[in-house]
Design a protein around this motif. Structure first.
Motif, mmCIF file in Angstrom:
data_model
loop_
_atom_site.group_PDB
_atom_site.id
_atom_site.type_symbol
_atom_site.label_atom_id
_atom_site.label_comp_id
_atom_site.label_asym_id
_atom_site.label_seq_id
_atom_site.Cartn_x
_atom_site.Cartn_y
_atom_site.Cartn_z
ATOM 1 N N PHE A 1 -76.579 -6.038 -24.117
ATOM 2 C CA PHE A 1 -76.240 -7.596 -24.405
ATOM 3 C C PHE A 1 -76.991 -8.351 -23.174
ATOM 4 N N ILE B 1 -71.970 -10.643 -29.614
ATOM 5 C CA ILE B 1 -70.588 -10.939 -28.921
ATOM 6 C C ILE B 1 -69.393 -10.511 -29.911
ATOM 7 N N ILE C 1 -61.929 -2.249 -19.059
ATOM 8 C CA ILE C 1 -63.421 -2.432 -19.183
ATOM 9 C C ILE C 1 -63.792 -3.604 -18.380
ATOM 10 N N ALA C 2 -63.087 -4.909 -18.839
ATOM 11 C CA ALA C 2 -63.194 -6.104 -18.116
ATOM 12 C C ALA C 2 -63.245 -5.903 -16.557
ATOM 13 N N LEU D 1 -76.264 -8.495 -13.297
ATOM 14 C CA LEU D 1 -76.266 -7.979 -14.637
ATOM 15 C C LEU D 1 -76.820 -6.355 -14.435
ATOM 16 N N LEU E 1 -72.524 -3.934 -23.716
ATOM 17 C CA LEU E 1 -72.688 -5.119 -22.609
ATOM 18 C C LEU E 1 -73.849 -5.052 -21.999
ATOM 19 N N THR F 1 -59.053 -2.693 -22.822
ATOM 20 C CA THR F 1 -59.718 -4.035 -22.559
ATOM 21 C C THR F 1 -59.760 -4.375 -21.124
ATOM 22 N N LEU F 2 -58.677 -4.569 -20.600
ATOM 23 C CA LEU F 2 -58.599 -4.827 -19.261
ATOM 24 C C LEU F 2 -59.252 -4.114 -18.380
ATOM 25 N N VAL G 1 -66.493 -4.401 -15.319
ATOM 26 C CA VAL G 1 -67.691 -5.268 -15.679
ATOM 27 C C VAL G 1 -67.784 -6.459 -14.623
ATOM 28 N N VAL G 2 -66.577 -6.936 -14.417
ATOM 29 C CA VAL G 2 -66.414 -8.314 -13.406
ATOM 30 C C VAL G 2 -66.755 -7.509 -12.039
ATOM 31 N N TYR H 1 -70.500 -6.901 -11.867
ATOM 32 C CA TYR H 1 -71.243 -8.165 -11.706
ATOM 33 C C TYR H 1 -71.140 -8.878 -10.433
ATOM 34 N N LYS H 2 -70.004 -9.076 -9.646
ATOM 35 C CA LYS H 2 -69.973 -9.376 -8.670
ATOM 36 C C LYS H 2 -70.750 -8.804 -7.761
ATOM 37 N N VAL I 1 -66.902 -7.370 -29.650
ATOM 38 C CA VAL I 1 -65.604 -7.746 -29.080
ATOM 39 C C VAL I 1 -64.666 -7.083 -30.514
ATOM 40 N N PHE J 1 -54.952 -3.488 -25.137
ATOM 41 C CA PHE J 1 -54.544 -4.298 -24.257
ATOM 42 C C PHE J 1 -55.089 -3.717 -22.713
#
Lengths: 648, 648
Positions: free
Chosen positions: A453, A567, A363-364, A376, A450, A360-361, A367-368, A371-372, A571, A357
């Motif tokens: 990808f 993907i 890593i997310a 990429l 990622l 993952t959050l 990335v977010v 990316y913002k 995942v 849990f």
């Protein structure tokens, strides 16, 4: 790229000095020297036989690439494989020489022993990062084409697959086999020279946790740098390219400084965990400072932010991993052992699954935010940031098996029990750093996958996908299945090889009189051969799977199917890898917690229950889990290469 | 839709006849009647308390929908929940009455007992399918809008979540608790009336395997029909719509015929497995024949092909599941028990993970072929095909727990050992049909989720996605994590509730004198309450998770993030569910294989090792695994509803 050459040269000099300093140390008395030599030979012979299996594969692939892409692609592939092999071989040669020297240093002081074992780890850590960038630079000079670096990365991935899967099967087959007969049936303590598989077990620590881990991170390091360079050039031109190069250099030089600092503090150290942690954090802070100054000077602070997210999240993942595999969580897990082994397995499984849990959050989040800020390119660059201080983090990681080996040698050579106490305290720290290293390896593999990808999607010409096209979903479904199937294969392989090992140990105890009384020496070589054979036989199918699946999906469903495949595999692979690593780590430490005297201590009902957990965790955390890292990266790089070939 | 009403009416009459026939049978002597009544009351009280927890949630949601969508959406939601609740309540009321009657029938013959227990199952199977289509038709007449049927489906999903998660926790907490103290500590045999948790264990079979499974498949049935109707109307107009209706009706009527055939053959049956298999296959063949004739007449043979793939793959998944959870595979697994519990766990884990391979490829095959033939509508319609004979396949599935309960009652009431032999042979067949039923539930959940996803993508207005948009990948990463986290929650819940149960049983044995000697009756109610409380407390967080995650992702990453979320959750969820169901099933049967006298038989070292596997498998296969089915379907339907709301 010339910066890579200069930094690489500095680092090579440093590595050589370190290596000579280690070899200068005494390897102890005749017995410790002899034991160390047997381990060296066993590890070397495994690597050589491993090469025999995959060199033909690599050469066949190189010839294939020569015909359909050109000579440059073949050369890049060969450089990638050769440099990864070189790093693994050299790093392991030193590590297997540092073990007896650590044991002997432990007769003097904790600080001496820490210094030698960490030096051994540092050779591995620095060799991987240094050869990583030197190979990249060489490939660039030979091919003059950034995109052909993908073949370099492919070569590194191939080696990683064989090293990680083969090493992982080897180490656990030996470990489980040695434990089942040795500890359970013949009542021998850990690392007892009367156990025929004891040397194979020690060899396994090196081929699995040193060479395997090194090749894994070599691949992540190279893959993330490659992706960042390509995407940086694509979106920001020269400026993007050069920023990546600088961040990598800052990381490597900071690692050098961190290693020197650690070595200076090691000799007087009373708390090895603290010393190692200080060095790692110091290197991270240095890298961030240098990156900040650089971004400020070139007036592009976004670079700093993104690298910061990568470094920061890498650190947090390590801490979360530690939290799940030690302290309160492990005590609660250990408590379930009073109810029996089934409860230990259920609770440990739930613990590992729960840990997905937060990780993952995190890593997310990285990335977010990346990316913002930089699109990429940001995603890839944060991966580079996370891996930038690989030089020192892999050193800390590779130090563990050396300390573990030193303990084994001390025990087998019958050194003063105080020596074993010192090596045990080093080994305990090594277990924690190993768990954190695994978290780091997974996190960086996820970010690398990622980034790869992102690279894939940038060149695959499927910028516009109809979400209702079921090939995306189908690709994801098949991709998501592969890590499960792959884990089944590696687990079966460990089981089969361990069974052979058990039979061999039982045979020796039965047929060679005087083994258990210590009057005659067991046939260590035979056990080494069995583990080697078991590992080599079983590493081919997983490799084929990783290469064939993107190719097959491309022909069936087109690029969108391959996108889905990546993907899905990433995942489910990341989740499975986190789950297996953390469940395994927690079970290992729950057993140690009980062995410290809780819930009845050694030999109690609770202890037996935790031993079951630990045995299940062995292939989870050291074979199947880590192999998944490679699977997802190799599939991603294969897909990229496939796209460049198909595009012509 | 008028066809649904007519078919539904026929089916209702049939159900009532069946139910009355069961109630006409004797429930046996005073003791069996009394035991059956305690189980009835326990199951009923659990359901009523479960409703107390989720009725407020449903009503709150209905009010919320009233304000932002309109009264029709609220009504559709309430119909969906109410009909699912009604099906579960009625089906279970009959099932808990059929148990003692089956035990009593077993005093006469195997055939009689099979007839009564299968009739009980058939009431459940037919009620679910009949109320499924009647509710759908009612919703359609009330709303006059096909798309609003999504709210009907949402209502059914909600009930399914609570029923599956709550029932799954209940049944395993009672089972594990009863086993740990009863079998291990107090050396009581299975189903011994001296065990305070014995009734809770029998109640658990009903609330988990009957009501929980029923609600799960109710959701799949309704969800797949809804998707097929919407996509059929969208792409083929009236023609598409009506074809779905006919396939559903063919399936239900064929199930009726299959059930009658089975009942006619049951009384003279010497081989229950064969009788049940014949009925199921016969119903499938009838459905396909009717569909073929229909497609031929309307000159649209593609309908037949797609339905055929669904039926065929559903059957194959059942066979593959059987292959992995019986015969050679299980014997090999049982053999590892001679090496100890850890080997059983590792081999069983590898077995479950391996089984994902073929099953995934089969699902993929059905989807690809259906898509090639009829596009997205084809994907949904093949799901309808797979579920078309739900009436009989759920009957076969629900028969198992009734036979299991009958055995328990026979044991507790001290009936002739021959009765127990008969119920045991019925129960053994029930274990296999349960494993196949689980495979079927997962396969159909996967196809339903895919159909719902197709539906989602058709209305989400993201027909053109940039593959390099990382929100797709991020959504998938978070989605892929949820089934793991969800499983951790449900496993912890079982562990906690089982701990409470263990404490209570220990307390009763200690504080109530004469329990173990059989002189005084244990406090069964107290154990029922503990299992109920444990289950209800822990089912809220999973529900919240399933609803909130799509909503949150939508606001963070937009529809593309939600699409990724659904892909990730479905992919990792399906794999995890297959793995857990098949590992659990194989462990269960490995234990039984050893108990038949292999590798030392009952009480041996090998037996103890397989008991560990079985205990680990319990929450895998009966709580966490099945709950994942609901999670992925509920997330998909929530996303669809979200999209219709957002589009306004």
């Amino acid at each position: 790229m010339v910066y890579f050459l200069i930094t690489g040269a500095i680092s090579v000099v440093f590595i050589l000095i370190l290596a000579f300093k280690i070899l200068e140390k005494s390897s102890g008395n005749e017995r410790t020297t002899q034991l160390s030599e047997i381990i060296q030979k066993g590890a070397k012979s495994f690597l050589l036989q491993e090469y025999k299996v995959f060199f033909p594969v690599i050469f066949a692939l190189a010839i294939f690439l020569y015909f359909i892409v050109g000579i440059k692609a073949s050369i890049a592939l060969l450089i990638g494989s050769a440099f990864s092999v070189l790093a693994g071989y050299f790093g392991m040669a030193i590590a297997t020489r540092a073990n007896a020297r650590t044991a002997w240093a432990a007769t003097k002081s904790l600080g001496e022993a820490l210094s030698v074992s960490f030096s051994g780890g540092a050779v591995m850590g620095l060799t991987v990062s240094t050869l990583g960038i030197l190979g990249l630079a060489l490939t660039y000079y030979v091919t003059k084409d950034i995109e052909l670096i993908s073949y370099y990365s492919l070569g590194a991935s191939f080696v990683a697959l064989f090293a990680r899967v083969g090493g992982g099967i080897y180490t656990k087959a030996a470990d489980v086999g040695a434990d089942i007969v040795g500890k359970t049936e013949a009542n021998l303590p850990e690392d007892d020279p009367r156990n025929p598989a004891v040397i194979a077990d020690n060899v396994g620590d090196n081929v699995g946790d040193v060479a395997g881990m090194g090749a894994d991170l070599y691949e992540s390091y190279v893959g993330s740098i490659f992706s960042a360079i390509v995407l940086g050039s694509l979106f920001f031109g020269e400026k993007g390219f050069i920023s990546v190069v600088f961040v990598v250099i800052f990381g490597l030089l900071s690692s050098l400084v961190g290693i020197v600092t650690t070595l200076l503090r090691a000799k007087k150290s009373a708390d090895p965990a603290k010393t190692l942690r200080f060095g790692t954090i110091f290197a991270g802070v240095l890298t961030l400072t240098a990156t900040f100054v650089y971004s400020y000077l070139v007036n592009w602070l976004n670079i700093f932010y993104v690298v910061f997210f990568g470094v920061f999240v890498g650190l947090l993942i390590g801490l979360i991993t530690e939290w799940y595999t030690s302290g309160k969580k492990v005590e609660n897990l250990a408590k379930t052992s009073t109810m029996g082994p089934a409860n230990v397995i259920i609770s440990g499984t739930a613990l590992g699954m729960e840990s997905t849990f937060i990780i993952t959050l995190l890593i997310a989040l990285a990335v977010v935010l990346s990316y913002k800020i930089l699109g990429l390119f940001g995603v890839a660059l944060s991966g580079v940031g996370m891996l930038s201080t690989l030089g020192i983090s892999l050193s800390v990681d590779a130090y563990g098996p050396i300390a573990d080996n030193a303990g084994g040698i001390a025990q087998m050579a019958g050194l003063d029990p105080k020596v074993r106490e010192i090596t045990d305290s080093l080994d305990a720290v090594g277990n924690t750093t190993a768990a954190m290293g695994k978290g780091f390896a997974i996190g960086s593999a996820a970010l690398t996958a990622l980034a790869l990808f992102a690279n894939f999607s940038a060149i695959s010409n499927v910028s516009s996908v109809d979400l209702s096209n079921p090939y995306l979903f189908l690709g994801a479904l098949i991709g998501g299945m592969l890590p499960f199937f792959f884990s089944a294969l590696t687990m079966h392989a460990v089981g089969d090889a361990a069974d052979d090992m058990v039979e061999e140990i039982r045979r020796q105890i039965k047929e060679i009189p005087g083994i258990l009384s210590g009057e005659s020496t067991p046939d260590y070589q035979k056990c080494i051969q069995i583990a080697t054979k078991g590992a080599l036989k079983k590493m081919v199918l997983p490799a084929v799977l990783a290469i064939l699946s993107p190719t097959l999906l491309y022909f069936l469903f087109g690029p969108i199917g391959v996108g889905g495949l990546l993907i899905g595999a990433t995942v489910s692979g990341v989740m499975l890898a986190i789950f297996m690593a953390n469940s395994g780590g927690a079970w290992d430490n729950a057993k140690k917690f009980v062995e410290e005297g809780h819930f009845g201590g050694k030999g109690s009902f609770a202890h037996k229950a935790t031993v079951v957990g630990d045995t299940v965790g062995d292939p989870y955390k050291d074979t199947s889990g880590p192999s998944i890292n490679i699977l997802i990266k190799l599939m991603a790089i294969t897909s990229i290469v496939l796209m460049t070939i198909v595009r012509g």
